[in-house]
Design an enzyme around this catalytic site. Sequence first.
Site, mmCIF file in Angstrom:
data_model
loop_
_atom_site.group_PDB
_atom_site.id
_atom_site.type_symbol
_atom_site.label_atom_id
_atom_site.label_comp_id
_atom_site.label_asym_id
_atom_site.label_seq_id
_atom_site.Cartn_x
_atom_site.Cartn_y
_atom_site.Cartn_z
ATOM 1 N N LYS A 118 22.070 36.176 34.250
ATOM 2 C CA LYS A 118 23.395 36.736 33.989
ATOM 3 C C LYS A 118 23.287 38.244 34.092
ATOM 4 O O LYS A 118 22.212 38.798 33.882
ATOM 5 C CB LYS A 118 23.865 36.370 32.572
ATOM 6 C CG LYS A 118 25.358 36.380 32.429
ATOM 7 C CD LYS A 118 25.938 35.059 32.860
ATOM 8 C CE LYS A 118 27.441 35.050 32.872
ATOM 9 N NZ LYS A 118 27.943 33.673 33.067
ATOM 10 N N ASP A 158 32.206 36.429 36.928
ATOM 11 C CA ASP A 158 32.380 35.946 35.552
ATOM 12 C C ASP A 158 33.579 36.744 35.030
ATOM 13 O O ASP A 158 34.360 37.271 35.838
ATOM 14 C CB ASP A 158 31.099 36.183 34.722
ATOM 15 C CG ASP A 158 31.084 35.371 33.433
ATOM 16 O OD1 ASP A 158 30.767 34.187 33.468
ATOM 17 O OD2 ASP A 158 31.417 35.934 32.366
ATOM 18 N N PHE A 231 44.065 33.509 30.852
ATOM 19 C CA PHE A 231 44.814 33.319 32.098
ATOM 20 C C PHE A 231 44.040 33.925 33.249
ATOM 21 O O PHE A 231 44.593 34.502 34.170
ATOM 22 C CB PHE A 231 46.258 33.854 32.000
ATOM 23 C CG PHE A 231 46.373 35.283 31.576
ATOM 24 C CD1 PHE A 231 46.363 36.302 32.505
ATOM 25 C CD2 PHE A 231 46.484 35.599 30.236
ATOM 26 C CE1 PHE A 231 46.476 37.620 32.111
ATOM 27 C CE2 PHE A 231 46.600 36.914 29.831
ATOM 28 C CZ PHE A 231 46.585 37.930 30.783
ATOM 29 N N VAL A 234 39.548 30.743 35.604
ATOM 30 C CA VAL A 234 39.144 29.442 35.067
ATOM 31 C C VAL A 234 40.375 28.694 34.528
ATOM 32 O O VAL A 234 40.605 27.521 34.849
ATOM 33 C CB VAL A 234 38.066 29.623 33.972
ATOM 34 C CG1 VAL A 234 37.756 28.299 33.301
ATOM 35 C CG2 VAL A 234 36.810 30.237 34.567
#
Length: 441
Positions: A118, A158, A231, A234
């Site tokens: 990450k 992400d 929102f 995903v």
Amino acid sequence: MSRLQAKYPGESEYLQAVQEVLESIEDVYNQHPEFEKARIVERMVEPDRIFTFRVTWTDDKGEVRTNLGYRVQFNSAIGPYKGGLRFHRAVTPSMLKFLGFEQTFKNALTTLPMGGAKGGSDFDPAGKSDAEIMRFCQAFMLELWRCIGPDQDIPAGDVGVGGREIGFLNGMYQKLAREYHTGVLTGKGMTWGGSILRPEATGFGALYFTQHLLHKAGKDIKDKTVAISGFGNVAWGAVKKAMQLGAKVVAISGPDGVCHVPDGMTAEMNDYMLEMRASNRNMVEDLATRFPGKAKFIAGKKAWSIPCDIALPCAFQNELSEDDARELKANGCWCCCEVSNMGCQPGAIHFFQHNGVLFAPGKAVNAGGVATSGLEMTQNAQHLSWTAQEVDDRLHQIMQSIHEQCVRYGTQADGSIDYVKGANIAGFMKVANAMLEQGII
Ligand code: GLU
């Protein structure tokens, strides 16, 4: 755990993620003395390495700004490092360590050969212009490019990093590396190596998993009411698939409050979410302004205050507390599938599990995103693009397999399924055995 707590005081998210896994695997670990002999747990909880770098860029006013950038390469036992980049003002090494740790187990569940990583930055994209985002991404890649590669470490998006950011990052990588292959980042645009359905994949995968979980419990998603937080990309994919499967999305929330949509979200409303996100305003109130009479905005409230059958947290870690879990249950909710990484606080999970609410953890539910990144890598390596049908079929198979792994390792003596245990043990067994077979390195 006590040794880790003493070593990393204050790294609360990281310690929380490790604790959850260690509690789940305790029995299995104790049945395998070979794991203990090779000190698998001590090795698995530490990242292989962490890169930290300064990112300096210039804003639109000509002012020089400095942020910190990171890449946490957590575990490569089953494949090259793989995981997203998060741009958010709250990013710290602890947050990225927790996410890299989770990613290792999640990627193991996907059935694909990907290790865990990450990265990200404390850069706050809110309110930034396109030009500022571009300059920041370019400055970030100026440091990151030496740490990554198509066979070493493949970042993706992400929170705060979507298609636009991946574009700027990829452009700069190619300029610096003078390598024009398409395989160093995933989540790319469709004309330069991206996979069809990658934008929808996390949300679609989450709903496929939810379908399998409900089926196993003798239930069906059709006509059920669903509450969703967030929102971003995903949540958008989750709303889309929930509607396709005949469910009714009655709540959608943002940092400013929740929109109650009694008759259910429509495709038009869902697409407006994309516009809200692109605006960088980060306000869900805009939905109610745009669709008066259909969506009612309630300031300061979470999605979990709206009565629903199924709760899908799709925003940020620890977004659903024990109090929220109690409120959900009191209002009739009987299923929570965590879509955000570690979206539920430990007290909430405990409450769900002891009060008859079906619960599944993020590392199983949201793995469709990174799995489709893996499918993007396969297409890149083949120099081919698959059809939407082919990608969707494979995503569906992967989510089914993840559900089966959870059932295999999570079925309890009384016949109930502990999805937290199931996901953690399945991921752990794969990574632990891979580490064992490759010696003490
Ligand atoms: N950030 C996503 C996750 O949490 C996707 C990572 C990826 O596609 O590499 O799994």
